[in-house]
Enzyme design. Structure first.
Site, PDB file in Angstrom:
ATOM      1  CE  LYS A   1      37.575  33.812  67.330  1.00  0.00           C
ATOM      2  NZ  LYS A   1      36.675  34.282  67.367  1.00  0.00           N
TER       3      LYS A   1
ATOM      4  CE  LYS B   1      38.702  38.307  74.351  1.00  0.00           C
ATOM      5  NZ  LYS B   1      37.947  37.560  72.997  1.00  0.00           N
TER       6      LYS B   1
END
Length: 317
Positions: free
Chosen positions: A170, A238
């Protein structure tokens, strides 16, 4: 199933709604109670905390904005895992750190709780339509057992391997998406400054070998000028930090990703944490005083159930 759903942000809310529409018995929690109101009106119970939501649940699903939020909600006494019964499932759908995920999975195993990590990819609009792609990490038998639960929320579902594998993939896919977004912005700027109609240029690239998912989807939001991808620069950075950490751990040079990471950081400093990640391209537009606009492109992508105003809400947990 009796399902606790924790985190009703831009992606969590439509995922929870999909589970509710599939007939599951839902208890929900979010730091912003207003996010849960539409689900409550449709029959979901509201909990006062994540652990309270998990009491008596067959499965608990978390969709949280960052690793810090996961750390605050999931592990330890008083956390989500301590409230789940042996034989239940923790399904983690946040984008989090693979090392953290493995550590939490060990704690869950010690409590007799099944674990799957299932980060989603493909854009928040596809969460609304039930077509979001889901990457899954965990034991094969657990994956097979709970595949119908995953299918109630998404479309394409791929098992990546053991716990941690889906988190790694991911992070890599998000890194690629940000690189492709910036490259699409440069390509469209080059077309504009060469005198090409941007609508024609967009479609020409879309049917070519130079196409990318980012160009085909978020490129439309740049051309509209809304930039509203329902994903903030803070969240993008992030994810990029997780990719940079993985690169350091594996001693893998990421020259292109490091460059794009720097550009996204400049965009965050310029436009703020809550600006949409697609506004990174606005750096180039502002620098050259050349807005990339063309008629006929939407302010939000098709399938965004709440529309632009609801998509503007930041992810909470």
């Amino acid at each position: 199933m009796r399902i606790a759903f924790i985190g009703l942000g831009n992606v969590g809310f439509p995922l929870a709604r999909n589970l509710q529409r599939a007939g599951h018995d839902l208890t929900v929690f979010d730091l912003d109670p207003a996010r849960a109101a539409p689900l409550a009106e449709a029959g979901a119970r509201l909990a006062e905390s994540a652990s309270a939501a998990a009491e008596g649940a067959d499965a608990a699903v978390t969709s949280l904005p960052n690793p810090a939020a996961v750390a605050a909600v999931v592990p330890g006494e008083g956390g989500l895992l301590s409230a789940l019964a042996a034989g239940s499932l923790w399904l983690e759908m946040s984008t989090t750190d693979a090392d953290d995920m493995r550590r939490y999975a060990e704690e869950a195993a010690g409590r007799g709780i099944d674990v799957l990590e299932a980060p989603i990819t493909g854009g928040a609009n596809r969460a609304w339509s039930g077509e979001i792609s889901i990457l899954v990490g965990g034991e094969e038998a657990v994956f097979r057992r709970y595949r119908p639960l995953l299918a109630a929320m998404g479309g394409a579902i791929e098992h990546m391997g053991p716990i941690g594998a889906a988190s790694v993939v991911k992070v890599i896919t998000n890194m690629l998406a940000f690189v492709h977004l910036w490259a699409s912005g440069e390509a469209m700027m080059l077309a504009k400054r060469a005198g090409i109609d941007l609508e024609r240029a967009f479609h020409g690239i879309r049917i070519s070998s130079g196409n990318s998912f980012a160009h085909e989807t978020e490129g439309q939001l740049v051309l509209n000028g809304s930039y509203n991808c329902a994903f903030t620069l803070a969240l993008a950075l992030k994810d990029m930090r997780l990719a940079m950490k993985l690169a350091q751990q594996t001693e893998t040079p990421l020259a292109m990703a490091e460059l794009v990471n720097g550009l996204f950081e400049e965009a965050r400093q310029t436009f703020g944490d809550e600006a949409w990640s697609t506004q990174a391209v606005k750096l180039l537009e502002d620098r050259l005083q050349e807005p990339l606009r063309a008629p006929g492109f939407p302010p939000v992508l098709a399938g965004m159930g709440g529309g632009e105003d609801e998509a503007r809400q930041p992810s909470q947990a």
